[in-house]
Design a protein around this motif. Structure first.
Motif, PDB file in Angstrom:
ATOM      1  N   ARG A   1      39.641  33.348  56.068  1.00  0.00           N
ATOM      2  CA  ARG A   1      40.164  32.940  54.762  1.00  0.00           C
ATOM      3  C   ARG A   1      41.258  31.902  55.007  1.00  0.00           C
TER       4      ARG A   1
ATOM      5  N   ASP B  63      49.258  29.083  44.154  1.00  0.00           N
ATOM      6  CA  ASP B  63      48.428  30.111  43.534  1.00  0.00           C
ATOM      7  C   ASP B  63      46.968  29.659  43.374  1.00  0.00           C
ATOM      8  N   PRO B  64      46.305  29.364  44.496  1.00  0.00           N
ATOM      9  CA  PRO B  64      44.931  28.855  44.405  1.00  0.00           C
ATOM     10  C   PRO B  64      43.966  29.894  43.837  1.00  0.00           C
ATOM     11  N   SER B  65      42.904  29.419  43.222  1.00  0.00           N
ATOM     12  CA  SER B  65      41.874  30.302  42.679  1.00  0.00           C
ATOM     13  C   SER B  65      40.941  30.759  43.799  1.00  0.00           C
ATOM     14  N   ALA B  66      40.138  31.770  43.501  1.00  0.00           N
ATOM     15  CA  ALA B  66      39.165  32.269  44.480  1.00  0.00           C
ATOM     16  C   ALA B  66      38.209  31.146  44.902  1.00  0.00           C
ATOM     17  N   GLU B  67      37.805  30.329  43.949  1.00  0.00           N
ATOM     18  CA  GLU B  67      36.882  29.232  44.277  1.00  0.00           C
ATOM     19  C   GLU B  67      37.523  28.208  45.200  1.00  0.00           C
ATOM     20  N   GLN B  68      38.797  27.915  44.965  1.00  0.00           N
ATOM     21  CA  GLN B  68      39.481  26.951  45.838  1.00  0.00           C
ATOM     22  C   GLN B  68      39.650  27.522  47.248  1.00  0.00           C
ATOM     23  N   VAL B  69      39.930  28.798  47.339  1.00  0.00           N
ATOM     24  CA  VAL B  69      40.074  29.445  48.646  1.00  0.00           C
ATOM     25  C   VAL B  69      38.721  29.453  49.368  1.00  0.00           C
TER      26      VAL B  69
ATOM     27  N   ALA C  71      34.847  34.171  52.158  1.00  0.00           N
ATOM     28  CA  ALA C  71      36.272  34.411  52.459  1.00  0.00           C
ATOM     29  C   ALA C  71      36.846  35.604  51.699  1.00  0.00           C
ATOM     30  N   MET C  72      35.994  36.472  51.203  1.00  0.00           N
ATOM     31  CA  MET C  72      36.491  37.587  50.402  1.00  0.00           C
ATOM     32  C   MET C  72      36.357  38.934  51.126  1.00  0.00           C
TER      33      MET C  72
ATOM     34  N   ALA D 255      36.224  27.323  48.957  1.00  0.00           N
ATOM     35  CA  ALA D 255      35.861  25.968  49.378  1.00  0.00           C
ATOM     36  C   ALA D 255      36.685  25.528  50.579  1.00  0.00           C
ATOM     37  N   ALA D 256      37.968  25.886  50.595  1.00  0.00           N
ATOM     38  CA  ALA D 256      38.811  25.513  51.730  1.00  0.00           C
ATOM     39  C   ALA D 256      38.386  26.281  52.985  1.00  0.00           C
TER      40      ALA D 256
END
Lengths: 98, 511
Positions: free
Chosen positions: B335, B343-349, B329-330, B351-352
């Motif tokens: 994404r 303000d989710p973290s990169a890891e949370q984004v 998603a980067m 995983a979602a």
């Protein structure tokens, strides 16, 4: 080898960065247990004297001359990005900042 | 005239184009018209590029008129499995996570098709990231078997097999990790070939399992498959596993179609129990036809094949879990922000996004692969699977001491109904039981139609396997068998398929 539990699946999902829902975890734990039981049969055939094979044909490392060749432009490389800024990929925060 | 064009083989089309009896624009438009008429009910394509295909065709017509020396397949249209990147054309690999993605570059095989002047009609449907045997795991809905629209066209390359079987394209690109070219060919009455691992570049193909994946031709005749094989095959410096040698002489072998004096090995473990009656009957008939054509038949035993399926379903998920880590998603793709998180973290984004973008089968295999590779289980699962891979290679080596090629039914059954196996992963995996050993050993394999099963009137495929880099043997044996079968049937097997309803807007024709 032990059977796979729902907690195991939750841990694996975290490692694989997939935010599985409770319903997905329930379902997958059952399915994976059945699949694992079936694939564990490989142990019957894999005796100590058999060398492992990672690749179908022998592999040799491949290098190329260190010369410039055409590549993507910055715009092309960023063309699929969910977000970009100043010719860079824009990503969510990486560190906790409390 | 139009239907005449779409029923022609690629070799016939190439010949008529060369003689200027038809133009590349006519050939391309005829297939686009056919797509418009029937693909609403078949759903072979995820994307159709009429404009791009016609532009290529016009260019070829102009160059031919100018007397330019063109490739033999110049102007012959083709469909490309949606796993190959196509610059400027959507490429999804059947996944939501890549919905709307437009790659900025061409896969090497796509560049080769363009160099040959072949108009690309569009991108064909597939199981998500090539994980499946039915196209039911496509995020965009299943393709339908032209022989019976209620049934699966095989998978993962069911879009390519259905397109070719329903005359929407004379040729298509497939990829085969455990049977995804050969199994769809078998259940749709078409021809498909998985070349030797490394024979066709993997650069620009969205990776499933890197030590197993191989692209190859999908067609209606053995000669057509050979012609396409020789376009896409060959060394590519962009793929470190590419074989640095000329393409095997597949076209010459297909034209010679000779099996005299060849030793054909029937694999004891691939057949018999678990194989449908009609599948076995057609297989035995084909073996007899090879004998009649001058081949000698021997039985070979490959005892480790018993473990091939288990081995495959450890190695494939392990490699897939690693390959699919790139969907983060980067840099491209979907994404999705997690719900209820400020303000989710990169890891949370990540995983979602992966939860929202991947389908059930993909998640299942990623988790399975993560498990097989995890510390404490690695030796028992992945390590053991790699050892069995050695045993399977040894079985093949021993078998090829006794035989020049091996044969078996391609699949245990004919096409099953859509929905029949979707909720039982293990039952779905069994479809590839006869095709998987070739991928584990890296050897080439082909499926061609061997007839219709008496009990259901559906197509049956016979598989031919050859030693690594001896791809031409598949074509020699395949073409000889095809000639004998076509003579017996009085025409190609596909002529027996029911006519599809056609409408101006095919979507309304689905019954």
């Amino acid at each position: 080898m032990s059977a796979i539990s729902r907690d195991d699946v939750a841990h694996l999902a975290m490692l694989a960065r997939i935010d599985l829902s409770d319903a997905e975890l329930d379902k997958m734990a059952g399915e994976l247990a059945i699949i694992l039981e079936s694939v564990a049969r490989v142990n019957e055939a894999a005796t100590d004297d058999v060398p492992p094979t990672s690749h179908p044909l022998p592999l040799a490392n491949v290098t190329r001359p260190d010369v410039v060749r055409p590549s993507l432009t910055a715009d092309e490389a960023l063309s699929g990005a969910p977000a970009s800024e100043q010719q860079r990929f824009s990503v969510p925060r990486i560190l906790d900042e409390d | 005239m139009t239907s005449d064009i779409t029923r022609a083989s690629a070799a016939e089309l190439a010949d008529r184009l060369y003689r200027k009896e038809i133009s590349a624009v006519e050939a391309t438009q005829a297939h686009l018209d056919r797509i418009a008429a029937v693909d609403g009910s078949v759903h072979a394509f995820l994307h159709v590029d009429a404009e791009g295909a016609l532009a290529t065709a016009r260019d070829i017509d102009r160059r031919r008129a100018a007397g330019e020396d063109l490739h033999i397949l110049a102007g012959v249209p083709i469909a490309v499995k949606d796993i190959a990147t196509t610059k400027g054309l959507p490429t999804t690999a059947g996944s939501r996570i890549l919905e709307g993605w437009i790659p900025p570059y061409d896969a090497t095989i796509v560049a080769k098709l363009k160099d040959a002047g072949m108009p690309i009609l569009g991108k064909t449907n597939m199981d998500e990231f090539a994980m499946g045997s039915s196209t039911e795991h496509s995020a965009y809905g299943p393709s339908h078997n032209p022989w019976d629209l209620e049934r699966i066209p095989g998978g993962s390359g069911g879009g390519s097999s259905a397109a070719v079987a329903s005359y929407q394209a004379p040729l298509a690109i497939g990829t085969d990790t455990g049977g995804s070219i050969r199994q769809p060919a078998a259940v749709t009455g078409t021809v498909g070939c998985k070349p030797t691992y490394g024979g066709v570049s993997r650069y620009g193909l969205i990776a499933l399992a890197s030590s197993l994946d191989q692209a190859g031709p999908v067609s209606r005749t053995v000669l057509d498959a050979a012609l396409l094989h020789s376009v896409i095959g060959g060394y590519d410096p962009m793929d470190s596993t590419s074989i640095d040698a000329p393409v095997p002489p597949v076209v010459e072998a297909a034209r010679r179609a000779d099996v005299k004096g060849m030793r054909i090995g029937v694999v004891k473990e691939l057949g018999g129990e678990g194989y449908q009656q009609g599948v076995r009957a057609r297989f035995e008939e084909s073996v007899q036809l090879l004998v009649d054509a001058g081949a000698e038949v021997v039985e070979v035993s490959c005892p480790s094949f018993e473990y091939a399926l288990a081995t495959y379903y450890l190695i494939l998920p392990a490699e897939a879990s690693s390959n699919l880590a790139r969907f983060d998603a980067m840099r491209y793709g979907l994404r999705v922000l997690p719900e209820g998180v400020d303000d989710p973290s990169a890891e949370q984004v990540m995983a979602a996004s992966r939860d929202a973008g991947f389908g059930d089968e993909v998640k299942r295999r990623i988790i399975l692969g993560t498990y097989a590779l995890s510390s404490g289980y690695y030796d028992a699962y992945y390590g053991s699977a790699q050892k069995v891979r050695t045993l399977i290679q040894r079985d093949f080596s021993a078998a090829f001491e006794k035989a020049d090629v091996l044969v078996s039914p391609t699949t245990p059954t004919t096409a099953f109904k859509i929905g029949e196996k979707i909720h039982d992963p293990l039952a779905m995996y069994l479809n590839d039981i006869a095709t998987i050993p070739a991928n584990l050993a890296g050897i080439p394999g082909m499926s061609l139609p061997s007839g219709l099963a008496d009990e259901d009137g559906l197509p049956v495929g016979i598989q031919i396997l050859a030693p690594a880099t001896k791809d031409e043997r598949l074509y020699g044996v395949g073409a000889a068998l095809e000639a004998a079968l076509v003579a017996r049937w009085g025409g190609p097997l596909l002529a027996k398929a029911p006519e599809l309803l056609t409408t101006a807007n095919g979507r309304e024709a689905r019954s």
